[in-house]
Enzyme design. Sequence first.
Site, PDB file in Angstrom:
ATOM      1  N   LYS A   1     -29.365  -9.072 -12.167  1.00  0.00           N
ATOM      2  CA  LYS A   1     -30.340  -9.696 -11.265  1.00  0.00           C
ATOM      3  C   LYS A   1     -30.747 -11.032 -11.854  1.00  0.00           C
ATOM      4  O   LYS A   1     -30.789 -11.163 -13.083  1.00  0.00           O
ATOM      5  CB  LYS A   1     -31.575  -8.804 -11.101  1.00  0.00           C
ATOM      6  CG  LYS A   1     -31.325  -7.446 -10.456  1.00  0.00           C
ATOM      7  CD  LYS A   1     -31.217  -7.517  -8.952  1.00  0.00           C
ATOM      8  CE  LYS A   1     -30.803  -6.166  -8.373  1.00  0.00           C
ATOM      9  NZ  LYS A   1     -30.681  -6.126  -6.944  1.00  0.00           N
TER      10      LYS A   1
ATOM     11  N   LYS B   1     -22.939  -3.896 -13.099  1.00  0.00           N
ATOM     12  CA  LYS B   1     -22.193  -4.326 -11.912  1.00  0.00           C
ATOM     13  C   LYS B   1     -22.760  -5.598 -11.309  1.00  0.00           C
ATOM     14  O   LYS B   1     -23.915  -5.949 -11.530  1.00  0.00           O
ATOM     15  CB  LYS B   1     -22.139  -3.218 -10.858  1.00  0.00           C
ATOM     16  CG  LYS B   1     -23.478  -2.874 -10.258  1.00  0.00           C
ATOM     17  CD  LYS B   1     -23.341  -1.824  -9.167  1.00  0.00           C
ATOM     18  CE  LYS B   1     -23.151  -2.406  -7.788  1.00  0.00           C
ATOM     19  NZ  LYS B   1     -24.302  -3.190  -7.305  1.00  0.00           N
TER      20      LYS B   1
ATOM     21  N   ASP C   1     -23.960  -7.766  -7.969  1.00  0.00           N
ATOM     22  CA  ASP C   1     -24.687  -7.343  -6.778  1.00  0.00           C
ATOM     23  C   ASP C   1     -23.779  -7.447  -5.553  1.00  0.00           C
ATOM     24  O   ASP C   1     -22.717  -8.084  -5.608  1.00  0.00           O
ATOM     25  CB  ASP C   1     -25.978  -8.161  -6.617  1.00  0.00           C
ATOM     26  CG  ASP C   1     -27.149  -7.236  -6.298  1.00  0.00           C
ATOM     27  OD1 ASP C   1     -26.938  -6.276  -5.544  1.00  0.00           O
ATOM     28  OD2 ASP C   1     -28.255  -7.464  -6.820  1.00  0.00           O
ATOM     29  N   GLU C   2     -24.199  -6.828  -4.455  1.00  0.00           N
ATOM     30  CA  GLU C   2     -23.311  -6.708  -3.287  1.00  0.00           C
ATOM     31  C   GLU C   2     -22.993  -8.046  -2.626  1.00  0.00           C
ATOM     32  O   GLU C   2     -21.957  -8.183  -1.976  1.00  0.00           O
ATOM     33  CB  GLU C   2     -23.898  -5.727  -2.253  1.00  0.00           C
ATOM     34  CG  GLU C   2     -25.154  -6.176  -1.523  1.00  0.00           C
ATOM     35  CD  GLU C   2     -26.434  -6.025  -2.355  1.00  0.00           C
ATOM     36  OE1 GLU C   2     -26.345  -5.421  -3.434  1.00  0.00           O
ATOM     37  OE2 GLU C   2     -27.487  -6.538  -1.935  1.00  0.00           O
TER      38      GLU C   2
ATOM     39  N   HIS D   1     -19.923   0.056  -2.846  1.00  0.00           N
ATOM     40  CA  HIS D   1     -21.289  -0.267  -2.429  1.00  0.00           C
ATOM     41  C   HIS D   1     -21.319  -0.142  -0.914  1.00  0.00           C
ATOM     42  O   HIS D   1     -20.380  -0.541  -0.240  1.00  0.00           O
ATOM     43  CB  HIS D   1     -21.650  -1.685  -2.879  1.00  0.00           C
ATOM     44  CG  HIS D   1     -23.114  -1.982  -2.753  1.00  0.00           C
ATOM     45  ND1 HIS D   1     -23.744  -2.094  -1.536  1.00  0.00           N
ATOM     46  CD2 HIS D   1     -24.080  -2.165  -3.688  1.00  0.00           C
ATOM     47  CE1 HIS D   1     -25.029  -2.347  -1.732  1.00  0.00           C
ATOM     48  NE2 HIS D   1     -25.262  -2.385  -3.038  1.00  0.00           N
TER      49      HIS D   1
ATOM     50  N   LYS E   1     -36.488   2.448  -3.299  1.00  0.00           N
ATOM     51  CA  LYS E   1     -37.033   1.483  -2.336  1.00  0.00           C
ATOM     52  C   LYS E   1     -36.428   1.589  -0.934  1.00  0.00           C
ATOM     53  O   LYS E   1     -36.949   1.007   0.002  1.00  0.00           O
ATOM     54  CB  LYS E   1     -36.806   0.059  -2.866  1.00  0.00           C
ATOM     55  CG  LYS E   1     -35.354  -0.416  -2.798  1.00  0.00           C
ATOM     56  CD  LYS E   1     -35.204  -1.846  -3.284  1.00  0.00           C
ATOM     57  CE  LYS E   1     -33.754  -2.278  -3.209  1.00  0.00           C
ATOM     58  NZ  LYS E   1     -33.502  -3.581  -3.796  1.00  0.00           N
TER      59      LYS E   1
HETATM   60  C1  CAP Z   1     -30.519  -2.163  -6.289  1.00  0.00           C
HETATM   61  C2  CAP Z   1     -29.531  -2.891  -5.447  1.00  0.00           C
HETATM   62  C3  CAP Z   1     -28.629  -2.042  -4.556  1.00  0.00           C
HETATM   63  C4  CAP Z   1     -29.335  -1.174  -3.528  1.00  0.00           C
HETATM   64  C5  CAP Z   1     -28.436  -0.594  -2.455  1.00  0.00           C
HETATM   65  C6  CAP Z   1     -30.246  -3.906  -4.577  1.00  0.00           C
HETATM   66  O1  CAP Z   1     -31.358  -3.024  -6.972  1.00  0.00           O
HETATM   67  O2  CAP Z   1     -28.700  -3.652  -6.245  1.00  0.00           O
HETATM   68  O3  CAP Z   1     -27.763  -2.893  -3.883  1.00  0.00           O
HETATM   69  O4  CAP Z   1     -29.891  -0.129  -4.224  1.00  0.00           O
HETATM   70  O5  CAP Z   1     -28.992   0.529  -1.912  1.00  0.00           O
HETATM   71  O6  CAP Z   1     -29.812  -5.026  -4.521  1.00  0.00           O
HETATM   72  O7  CAP Z   1     -31.221  -3.535  -3.934  1.00  0.00           O
HETATM   73  P1  CAP Z   1     -32.774  -2.576  -7.517  1.00  0.00           P
HETATM   74  P2  CAP Z   1     -28.201   1.905  -1.798  1.00  0.00           P
HETATM   75  O8  CAP Z   1     -32.526  -1.524  -8.577  1.00  0.00           O
HETATM   76  O9  CAP Z   1     -33.381  -3.827  -8.082  1.00  0.00           O
HETATM   77  O10 CAP Z   1     -33.553  -2.024  -6.366  1.00  0.00           O
HETATM   78  O11 CAP Z   1     -27.619   2.219  -3.125  1.00  0.00           O
HETATM   79  O12 CAP Z   1     -29.231   2.868  -1.382  1.00  0.00           O
HETATM   80  O13 CAP Z   1     -27.169   1.686  -0.752  1.00  0.00           O
HETATM   81 MG    MG Z   2     -27.624  -4.622  -4.782  1.00  0.00          MG
END
Ligand code: CAP
Ligand code: MG
Length: 432
Positions: free
Chosen positions: A159, A185, A187-188, A275, A315
């Site tokens: 992050k 990893k 991020d998406e 993801h 969240k």
């Molecule tokens: C988590 C995360 C994931 C989400 C996806 C984000 O970060 O990297 O992409 O959790 O949700 O960007 O929000 P945080 P899921 O730990 O900072 O929340 O796995 O439910 O599909």
């Molecule tokens: Mg993410």
Amino acid sequence: MADSGRVKEYEGYLAKGYEPDKDDLVCEYYLEPAKGITFEGACQRIASESSIGTWTDIGTMPQEMFDRLSPKVFSLDKKSGIVKIAYPKELFEEGNVAQIMSSVAGNVFGMSDVTNLKLLDIDFPADFIRHYHGPHYGIEGIRKLMKVYHRPLVGTIVKPKLGLDEEKHAKVAYEAWMGGCDIVKDDENLSSMGFNNFDKRVKLTLNAKRKAEKETGEKKAYLPNVTAPYNEMARRARHVVANGGEFIMVDVLTVGWSGLQSLRDLNLKAAFHGHRAGHAAFTRNPKHGISMLVIAKLCRLIGIDQLHVGGIVGKMYEGKEEVTAVGEEIESKVVSEDFARHRLQENWHSLKPMLAVCSGGLHPAKVQPLVHAMGRDIIIQAGGGIHGHPQGTIAGARAMRQAVDAEMLGVEAKDYAKSHFELAAALKKWKK
Ligand code: CAP
Ligand code: MG
């Protein structure tokens, strides 16, 4: 009126009491008919539009063709809205997930004859499953690769999601590994940006991974996000492997079923991390769309080794029931129909189980409820819950590992925190 001798539209699909045979693909839907349409009528319309029929009788479909290929609505319950339809396997092309979805999860969602429709589950015939790879590693393989056998794996997402350059990205990853993360990893929405080039990031971060492995004596993993138009995605995946990477991350829904299948079919000796960005557009409405269970089953069929299924306590909006059901399903060999939360019976034959990835708003105080709900065969992933630690990323990763260690020892986190100051600081910042 139908022309004489023609098969009538929306008729002949009801087959109450029919027992699906081993060659049927069975779908379960939740269905609410539109005003003025009977429940039986709506079921037949869904069966028809998802297979061979259309809105009127046609001169091009002889009775013999209808008898051979028409699906059977063999179970329908007006009260619960649950309908089960058995489709002969000839309706589906071998090894083509996109075609299956164009059929059973295609036009039907837009029909004016239904108010709501949700595809809840698909049960695939054995012969059909044989045309797919399934996960290359699966849970056992991932654990062996990571040399972590009895506890949840701990992961983080670098992050901020976007903004760091390649050097800073590799540095944050290194700190997370040094603090105790097994997995780091992308991020998406991080792919190859003006400020962070994919190829350079992969090289630098894999170097940092090797350094962290040497210094900690632990196996570490880096999951670069290869999400891109197909040819470029395949090139990036090969680049990861050529540079010694063992994992590849991909956004399973935004690249599409065809992109995902083709990526897996490259047969790279890498573990795939899926993801699910965008899943809630299909899964969030309990009455309309496609369930997470269906998305997860298709990912397992194609060959994802570890898939985001939700954090339950984090969240993201999600039903606890659904997350645990998906977690159990993807990790089981055979799921029987009477198993409390499952709807259809499924035998995955030779396909390995996938590892469930729990993510979204997680931090050390969430570890205990998460492990109690999901068991130990999970990856616990925290972005903000690690990099937001008051003392920084290394301390954040330590706090997360300490929370997992406490849970494995059967000690309450708050008690373990008395002798582990990083955990204490995390619990002070994030209470519940
Ligand atoms: C988590 C995360 C994931 C989400 C996806 C984000 O970060 O990297 O992409 O959790 O949700 O960007 O929000 P945080 P899921 O730990 O900072 O929340 O796995 O439910 O599909
Ligand atoms: Mg993410």
